[in-house]
Design an enzyme around this catalytic site. Sequence first.
Site, short mmCIF file in Angstrom:
data_model
loop_
_atom_site.label_atom_id
_atom_site.label_comp_id
_atom_site.label_asym_id
_atom_site.label_seq_id
_atom_site.Cartn_x
_atom_site.Cartn_y
_atom_site.Cartn_z
N CYS A 91 0.83 -1.20 0.00
CA CYS A 91 0.00 0.00 0.00
C CYS A 91 0.86 1.25 0.00
O CYS A 91 0.99 1.94 1.02
CB CYS A 91 -0.95 -0.03 1.19
SG CYS A 91 -2.12 -1.37 1.03
N GLU A 92 1.49 1.50 -1.11
CA GLU A 92 2.37 2.65 -1.35
C GLU A 92 2.31 2.90 -2.85
O GLU A 92 2.59 1.98 -3.62
CB GLU A 92 3.83 2.30 -1.04
CG GLU A 92 4.25 2.34 0.39
CD GLU A 92 4.44 3.73 0.94
OE1 GLU A 92 4.73 4.65 0.15
OE2 GLU A 92 4.28 3.89 2.15
#
Length: 442
Positions: free
Chosen positions: A361-362
Amino acid sequence: MYLYGTQSVNDEGHLTIGGVDTVSLANTYGTPLMVYDIALFRERAQAFKQTFEQLEIEAEVAYASKAFSSIAIYEVAKEEGLSLDVVSGGELYTAIQADFPREKIHFHGNNKSMEELVYAFDEEIGCIVIDNFTEIDMIHKLATDRQQKMNVLLRVTPGVEASTHAYITTGQEDSKFGFDLKNGQADEAFKRLLHHEYIDVLGMHCHIGSQIFETIGFELAAKALFKKMLEWRQRFEVICPVLNLGGGFGIRYTEEDQPLAPAQYVKEMAEVALEIALQNDYPMPAIWIEPGRSLVGDAGTTLYKVGSMKEVPNTRTYIAVDGGMSDNIRPALYDAKYTAVTANKMHEAHDEKVTLAGKCCESGDKLIEEALLASPKQDDLIAMFCTGAYSYSMASNYNRLPRPAVVFVENHQHELAIRRETYEDIVRLDVSLQRTKRGETV
Ligand SMILES: *Cc1c(COP(=O)(O)O)cnc(C)c1O
């Protein structure tokens, strides 16, 4: 398409490494999976060693193991007669678990703790590379109190900085590592250790950079260190038996990288040292080198499975795989470049330009900005090349992703080197709050 080491393509159009089909490896061990071509590791190790043998120069080739540290790779390094660089108590512990010959272990680091130094003394390792004055005091005390011999090298900054495509010489070094060679620090360090009953100063060490493509930086470093050794002979009547010129030999990640054959770097630096020794009637010191990346980098390949896809019209297509910055942070951290293939479609044209994205989640979790693949679809196997150095060793559990399994392949055989983490592994250090266990509420 550029293949590394023993990589090849079989009749089914699958990428093979060490004669083993990567599709069957993925089926056996799951993905993401790191595959090490052990024959390539051995070939590099021997190329470094033989270069010195041919020149009849005494040498130690130490695997700089922060690039990839595990019991299994230390066992292979031991088989190849390499020495080993460790930079922490944890790496030293791993070396002990691999029963690595203690006299061939060298301990580096700019902030070794007293506990780590005691551990090194307890294990009677071959050499400590001293980085700073604080460490001199600690080693002084340890060797004296324990009345125990220890070999040391002094890490110096020679004012030569090498980068991938250029080198620069600087007067004053701004580095957290080592004693400055030019401003008198190195002399002061040498003097403090010179007449110690138990400490044997073997000489100097430097490490001028990483992913270096030219020999000139190493030659300048060899000259700078040797000049200091000549000076010390004059001033203190001491001969240094070791000259350690570090690692940093470049490898080919993409076609933009044009490295020399790894052994070529050491040949030229050794010849420079030999010439200076002869000219000055100085006994030729043993040359120590410390390759990390060039032993394990292109020997490693990561296998991922394709999951979701997203097309941004007229912009790009994202292909997401089942790993990412958690198993290889280098693209996110240093914008490192890699290449990849669709490992189960090697006979098909690799002409689809996509962005290979990770699952973390980046937004920055992209493995390859522009990858050329053969029509990647869900469940296809992606092989990302040259991931053997500084990937697994920098891996994390970000997003609580289990770290991948690592498998060694050689001569049509495969063997597990690090097992895949499980969800139990992920929480093994976690402690549930006492009051939760008692069923209390706040
Ligand atoms: C990291 C390091 C190496 C290895 O560098 P590579 O670029 O992986 O070859 C060697 N010596 C020292 C002291 C290091 O810190």
